[in-house]
Motif scaffolding. Structure first.
Motif, PDB file in Angstrom:
ATOM      1  N   THR A  56       0.862  -1.182   0.000  1.00  0.00           N
ATOM      2  CA  THR A  56       0.000   0.000   0.000  1.00  0.00           C
ATOM      3  C   THR A  56       0.893   1.225   0.000  1.00  0.00           C
ATOM      4  OG1 THR A  56      -1.755  -1.151   1.185  1.00  0.00           O
ATOM      5  CG2 THR A  56      -1.765   1.237   1.333  1.00  0.00           C
ATOM      6  N   GLY A  60      -3.323   4.818   1.641  1.00  0.00           N
ATOM      7  CA  GLY A  60      -4.057   3.587   1.382  1.00  0.00           C
ATOM      8  C   GLY A  60      -4.256   3.334  -0.094  1.00  0.00           C
ATOM      9  N   ALA A  89      -2.111  -8.695   1.367  1.00  0.00           N
ATOM     10  CA  ALA A  89      -2.026  -7.242   1.486  1.00  0.00           C
ATOM     11  C   ALA A  89      -0.915  -6.900   2.481  1.00  0.00           C
ATOM     12  CB  ALA A  89      -3.355  -6.676   1.968  1.00  0.00           C
ATOM     13  N   GLY A  91       1.066  -3.922   4.585  1.00  0.00           N
ATOM     14  CA  GLY A  91       0.817  -2.570   5.062  1.00  0.00           C
ATOM     15  C   GLY A  91       1.531  -2.293   6.363  1.00  0.00           C
ATOM     16  N   CYS A  99      -3.248  -1.503   4.932  1.00  0.00           N
ATOM     17  CA  CYS A  99      -3.512  -2.474   3.861  1.00  0.00           C
ATOM     18  C   CYS A  99      -4.600  -1.993   2.902  1.00  0.00           C
ATOM     19  CB  CYS A  99      -3.862  -3.844   4.435  1.00  0.00           C
ATOM     20  SG  CYS A  99      -2.459  -4.683   5.202  1.00  0.00           S
ATOM     21  N   ALA A 101      -4.593  -0.800  -0.175  1.00  0.00           N
ATOM     22  CA  ALA A 101      -4.556  -1.275  -1.563  1.00  0.00           C
ATOM     23  C   ALA A 101      -5.095  -2.696  -1.659  1.00  0.00           C
ATOM     24  CB  ALA A 101      -3.132  -1.200  -2.110  1.00  0.00           C
TER      25      ALA A 101
END
Length: 146
Positions: A56, A60, A89, A91, A99, A101
């Motif tokens: 990410t 975000g 994910a 992050g 996280c 994205a």
């Protein structure tokens, strides 16, 4: 055995390391894996299993290398109920949109009626220095579903 499209969204390379580790584990289990860092929808096979690994960025946001695919899918992709996928994910929980994205990409795939074979894995950089380790453990829990 399964053929897997591994789609990578990366900024600083952590997602690439995770994706490469997962590809190695999949190949050792007898599956085929193709890594994609910059890819268009037409280059991906929806009959293959998709494994999305993304970091990410910003607030975000989807990483720049994955954003064109994300936008293409959001704007032009028809429903894909035949598509099966899993998502990692990456992050940092010290940021507001932890996280983000991965969560956005997962939501998009679900909107397109794709089927997740396992819950999304979220790896927190505040808790682990080697994100490939929890990703490999996660893979062990569902690889037999391929």
């Amino acid at each position: 055995m399964a053929s897997v499209e591994i789609i990578i969204g990366t900024v600083y390379g952590s997602a690439v390391l995770v994706a490469e580790s997962l590809a190695d584990a999949l190949e050792q289990a007898g599956h085929q894996a193709r890594l994609h860092e910059d890819v268009t929808l037409s280059e991906l096979d929806r009959s293959r299993f998709w494994l999305v690994v993304t970091s990410t960025t910003g607030q975000g946001d989807v990483p720049p290398n994955l954003l064109p695919l994300f936008e293409e899918m959001r704007e032009t992709c028809p429903p894909a109920p035949e598509l099966q996928y899993a998502l990692v994910a990456l992050g940092d929980s010290s940021y507001d949109n932890f996280c983000g994205a991965g969560r956005q990409f997962d939501e998009l795939l679900r909107e397109l009626q794709a089927k997740a074979v396992v819950d999304r894995l979220e790896v927190d950089a505040c808790e682990t220095l080697e994100p490939e380790e929890p990703a490999l453990e996660w893979l062990k829990g569902w690889v037999e579903k391929l």
